[in-house]
Write an enzyme that holds these catalytic residues in place. Structure first.
Site, PDB file in Angstrom:
ATOM      1  N   ARG A   1       0.816  -1.224   0.000  1.00 20.72           N
ATOM      2  CA  ARG A   1       0.000   0.000   0.000  1.00 20.72           C
ATOM      3  C   ARG A   1       0.849   1.273   0.000  1.00 20.72           C
ATOM      4  NH1 ARG A   1      -3.014  -3.603   3.295  1.00 20.72           N
ATOM      5  NH2 ARG A   1      -1.318  -3.297   4.762  1.00 20.72           N
TER       6      ARG A   1
ATOM      7  N   ASP B   1       9.669  -6.548  -4.572  1.00 23.50           N
ATOM      8  CA  ASP B   1       8.741  -7.122  -3.587  1.00 23.50           C
ATOM      9  C   ASP B   1       8.542  -8.577  -4.006  1.00 23.50           C
ATOM     10  OD1 ASP B   1       5.900  -5.843  -1.870  1.00 23.50           O
ATOM     11  OD2 ASP B   1       6.221  -7.965  -2.310  1.00 23.50           O
TER      12      ASP B   1
ATOM     13  N   ARG C   1       9.564  -0.075   9.558  1.00 21.44           N
ATOM     14  CA  ARG C   1       9.741  -0.647  10.890  1.00 21.44           C
ATOM     15  C   ARG C   1      11.212  -0.597  11.281  1.00 21.44           C
ATOM     16  NH1 ARG C   1       5.665   0.347  12.271  1.00 21.44           N
ATOM     17  NH2 ARG C   1       3.983  -0.882  13.144  1.00 21.44           N
TER      18      ARG C   1
ATOM     19  N   GLU D   1      12.481   1.915  20.430  1.00 23.91           N
ATOM     20  CA  GLU D   1      11.705   3.161  20.500  1.00 23.91           C
ATOM     21  C   GLU D   1      11.199   3.363  21.914  1.00 23.91           C
ATOM     22  OE1 GLU D   1       8.779   3.301  17.361  1.00 23.91           O
ATOM     23  OE2 GLU D   1      10.268   2.928  15.821  1.00 23.91           O
TER      24      GLU D   1
ATOM     25  N   HIS E   1       8.598   8.330  15.116  1.00 24.29           N
ATOM     26  CA  HIS E   1       7.523   7.440  14.650  1.00 24.29           C
ATOM     27  C   HIS E   1       6.220   8.229  14.408  1.00 24.29           C
ATOM     28  CE1 HIS E   1       6.276   2.956  14.676  1.00 24.29           C
ATOM     29  NE2 HIS E   1       5.475   3.635  13.880  1.00 24.29           N
TER      30      HIS E   1
HETATM   31  P1  NAD Z   1       1.722  -3.732   3.032  1.00 24.22           P
HETATM   32  O1  NAD Z   1       1.485  -5.041   3.672  1.00 24.22           O
HETATM   33  O2  NAD Z   1       0.678  -3.156   2.156  1.00 24.22           O
HETATM   34  O3  NAD Z   1       3.094  -3.780   2.194  1.00 24.22           O
HETATM   35  C1  NAD Z   1       4.235  -4.413   2.661  1.00 24.22           C
HETATM   36  C2  NAD Z   1       4.879  -5.070   1.456  1.00 24.22           C
HETATM   37  O4  NAD Z   1       6.142  -5.607   1.849  1.00 24.22           O
HETATM   38  C3  NAD Z   1       4.049  -6.245   0.900  1.00 24.22           C
HETATM   39  O5  NAD Z   1       3.697  -5.999  -0.452  1.00 24.22           O
HETATM   40  C4  NAD Z   1       4.981  -7.430   1.029  1.00 24.22           C
HETATM   41  O6  NAD Z   1       4.860  -8.348  -0.050  1.00 24.22           O
HETATM   42  C5  NAD Z   1       6.335  -6.739   1.023  1.00 24.22           C
HETATM   43  N1  NAD Z   1       7.421  -7.568   1.516  1.00 24.22           N
HETATM   44  C6  NAD Z   1       7.384  -8.574   2.433  1.00 24.22           C
HETATM   45  N2  NAD Z   1       8.610  -9.116   2.572  1.00 24.22           N
HETATM   46  C7  NAD Z   1       9.441  -8.446   1.730  1.00 24.22           C
HETATM   47  C8  NAD Z   1      10.818  -8.534   1.429  1.00 24.22           C
HETATM   48  N3  NAD Z   1      11.597  -9.436   1.999  1.00 24.22           N
HETATM   49  N4  NAD Z   1      11.339  -7.673   0.528  1.00 24.22           N
HETATM   50  C9  NAD Z   1      10.558  -6.745  -0.085  1.00 24.22           C
HETATM   51  N5  NAD Z   1       9.230  -6.624   0.152  1.00 24.22           N
HETATM   52  C10 NAD Z   1       8.678  -7.448   1.056  1.00 24.22           C
HETATM   53  O7  NAD Z   1       2.071  -2.729   4.220  1.00 24.22           O
HETATM   54  P2  NAD Z   1       2.053  -1.132   4.185  1.00 24.22           P
HETATM   55  O8  NAD Z   1       0.739  -0.654   4.668  1.00 24.22           O
HETATM   56  O9  NAD Z   1       2.569  -0.639   2.901  1.00 24.22           O
HETATM   57  O10 NAD Z   1       3.098  -0.852   5.378  1.00 24.22           O
HETATM   58  C11 NAD Z   1       4.477  -1.070   5.177  1.00 24.22           C
HETATM   59  C12 NAD Z   1       5.217  -0.954   6.512  1.00 24.22           C
HETATM   60  O11 NAD Z   1       5.085   0.378   7.013  1.00 24.22           O
HETATM   61  C13 NAD Z   1       4.716  -1.872   7.627  1.00 24.22           C
HETATM   62  O12 NAD Z   1       5.834  -2.351   8.348  1.00 24.22           O
HETATM   63  C14 NAD Z   1       3.928  -0.947   8.534  1.00 24.22           C
HETATM   64  O13 NAD Z   1       3.876  -1.410   9.857  1.00 24.22           O
HETATM   65  C15 NAD Z   1       4.747   0.323   8.400  1.00 24.22           C
HETATM   66  N6  NAD Z   1       4.029   1.548   8.741  1.00 24.22           N
HETATM   67  C16 NAD Z   1       4.693   2.480   9.445  1.00 24.22           C
HETATM   68  C17 NAD Z   1       4.069   3.676   9.751  1.00 24.22           C
HETATM   69  C18 NAD Z   1       4.779   4.710  10.550  1.00 24.22           C
HETATM   70  O14 NAD Z   1       4.154   5.323  11.391  1.00 24.22           O
HETATM   71  N7  NAD Z   1       6.048   4.960  10.299  1.00 24.22           N
HETATM   72  C19 NAD Z   1       2.751   3.915   9.336  1.00 24.22           C
HETATM   73  C20 NAD Z   1       2.095   2.935   8.599  1.00 24.22           C
HETATM   74  C21 NAD Z   1       2.755   1.738   8.291  1.00 24.22           C
HETATM   75  C1  MLT Z   2       1.496   1.337  11.868  1.00 20.65           C
HETATM   76  O1  MLT Z   2       2.027   0.224  11.819  1.00 20.65           O
HETATM   77  O2  MLT Z   2       0.310   1.521  11.539  1.00 20.65           O
HETATM   78  C2  MLT Z   2       2.302   2.498  12.269  1.00 20.65           C
HETATM   79  O3  MLT Z   2       3.523   2.193  12.779  1.00 20.65           O
HETATM   80  C3  MLT Z   2       1.584   3.618  12.873  1.00 20.65           C
HETATM   81  C4  MLT Z   2       1.313   3.614  14.346  1.00 20.65           C
HETATM   82  O4  MLT Z   2       2.126   3.174  15.113  1.00 20.65           O
HETATM   83  O5  MLT Z   2       0.234   4.071  14.727  1.00 20.65           O
END
Ligand code: NAD
Ligand code: MLT
Length: 312
Positions: A152, A172, A233, A262, A280
């Protein structure tokens, strides 16, 4: 599923409470509970909703004798012991879509802040120094952005940075080259990506295959001066290797929103002049917090209305 009493143990937008109250669910918001207080409190509840602050440990789950479902208002469920939950027939659900745009936008801000030293120039100017010499940046036009993790958030980052004229390449294991092409990303294996990228941004979960993905070996395969962005992450970037690369010049900058530990205590990394960092904040927009609160509570209502789940 019968859910009559829900505990919300992290700061969540009030949209969540409003939606649950309309269905006559008893909702208690009790944030900043100590682990012992949570273990004591959880006994009375059918369901728990958390963001990232609450650690839903084995002890918490086992103490929750009535617990049927744990909802995470966000994507990652790393703060929940999913294995113990599964063993205890406690369902774990998340709100995966609500903070996508917020996290993608923060990533784009990181890319642009590494290209143009806005943060450093701003703090120098605020300290009273008008310095036009030290802050020459570079354009992102025609630079190559590698996106690792084309889910996403990765896709939204691609679309946005393409508007700045960046070439977007990515990898990916669960996305085909054709699908990647549909959002303008040239699919490549990692070994091909490392030497091509000017910027590398990670959008992956923290799992075995992604732990320490950016490390001294992979950094040394990159172009000298590569810039690393991590809004996914902590733990996907090996922080000691990154610091060494920043010090040697092998890495030209890093934009970090997430950390191995963290709150992050690695001050040498945080204070490094080539690092732009945030605590974060990826999901911290008004809009995202409303969306994740709504998303998780509507899922609760769906569960309540569902007879197909074999849960009393
Ligand atoms: P998502 O599940 O839509 O996408 C993650 C993608 O990573 C998937 O398409 C998966 O196939 C791919 N993947 C898995 N293993 C892999 C590898 N070895 N190499 C390459 N790609 C690989 O998730 P998302 O909603 O896009 O979120 C991505 C990350 O961001 C998650 O870890 C989520 O927790 C984190 N996140 C962080 C924040 C923040 O506050 N910083 C906010 C939202 C999400
Ligand atoms: C998440 O995985 O959705 C993010 O890290 C955001 C949060 O911690 O709220």
């Amino acid at each position: 599923m019968n859910i009559s009493k829900v505990l919300i143990s992290d700061a969540l937008d009030k949209a969540a409470v409003d939606i649950l109250l309309k269905r006559n669910i008893i909702v208690d918001v009790k944030t900043k509970l100590t682990p012992a207080e949570l273990i004591e409190t959880i006994k009375d509840y059918d369901a728990l909703i958390v963001r990232s602050a609450t650690r839903v440990t084995k002890e918490v789950i086992e103490a929750g004798k009535k617990l049927k479902v744990i909802g995470r208002a966000g994507v990652g469920v790393d703060n929940i012991d999913v294995e113990t939950a599964t063993k205890n027939r406690v369902l774990v659900i998340n709100a995966p879509g609500g903070n996508t745009i917020a996290a993608a936008e923060l990533t784009c801000i990181m890319v642009l802040s590494l290209a143009r030293p806005v943060v450093a120039a701003c703090s120098k100017l605020k300290s009273g120094v008008w310095d036009k010499e030290s802050f020459k940046g570079s354009e992102v036009l025609d630079k190559t952005l590698a996106i690792i993790g084309l889910g996403r958030i990765g896709r939204e980052v691609a679309r946005r940075m393409q508007a700045f004229g960046m070439r977007t390449i990515g990898y990916d294991p669960f996305v085909t080259p054709d699908v990647a092409q549909s959002f303008g990303v040239e699919f490549m294996e990692l070994e091909k990506i490392w030497p091509l990228a000017d910027y590398i941004t990670l959008h992956v979960p923290l799992i075995e295959s992604t732990r320490g993905l950016i490390n001294s070996v992979t950094l040394n395969k990159c172009k000298k001066g590569v810039k690393i962005i991590n809004c996914s992450r902590g733990g996907t970037v090996d922080e000691k290797s990154l610091l060494e690369a920043l010090n040697s010049g092998q890495a030209g900058g890093a934009g970090l929103d997430v950390f191995e530990e963290e709150p992050c205590k690695f001050t040498e990394l945080l204070e490094h002049p080539k690092v732009v960092c945030t605590p974060h904040l990826g999901a911290s927009t008004k809009e995202a917090q409303i969306k994740v609160a709504e998303e998780i509570s509507f899922q609760f209502l769906t569960l309540m209305d569902s007879d197909s789940l074999n849960v009393p």
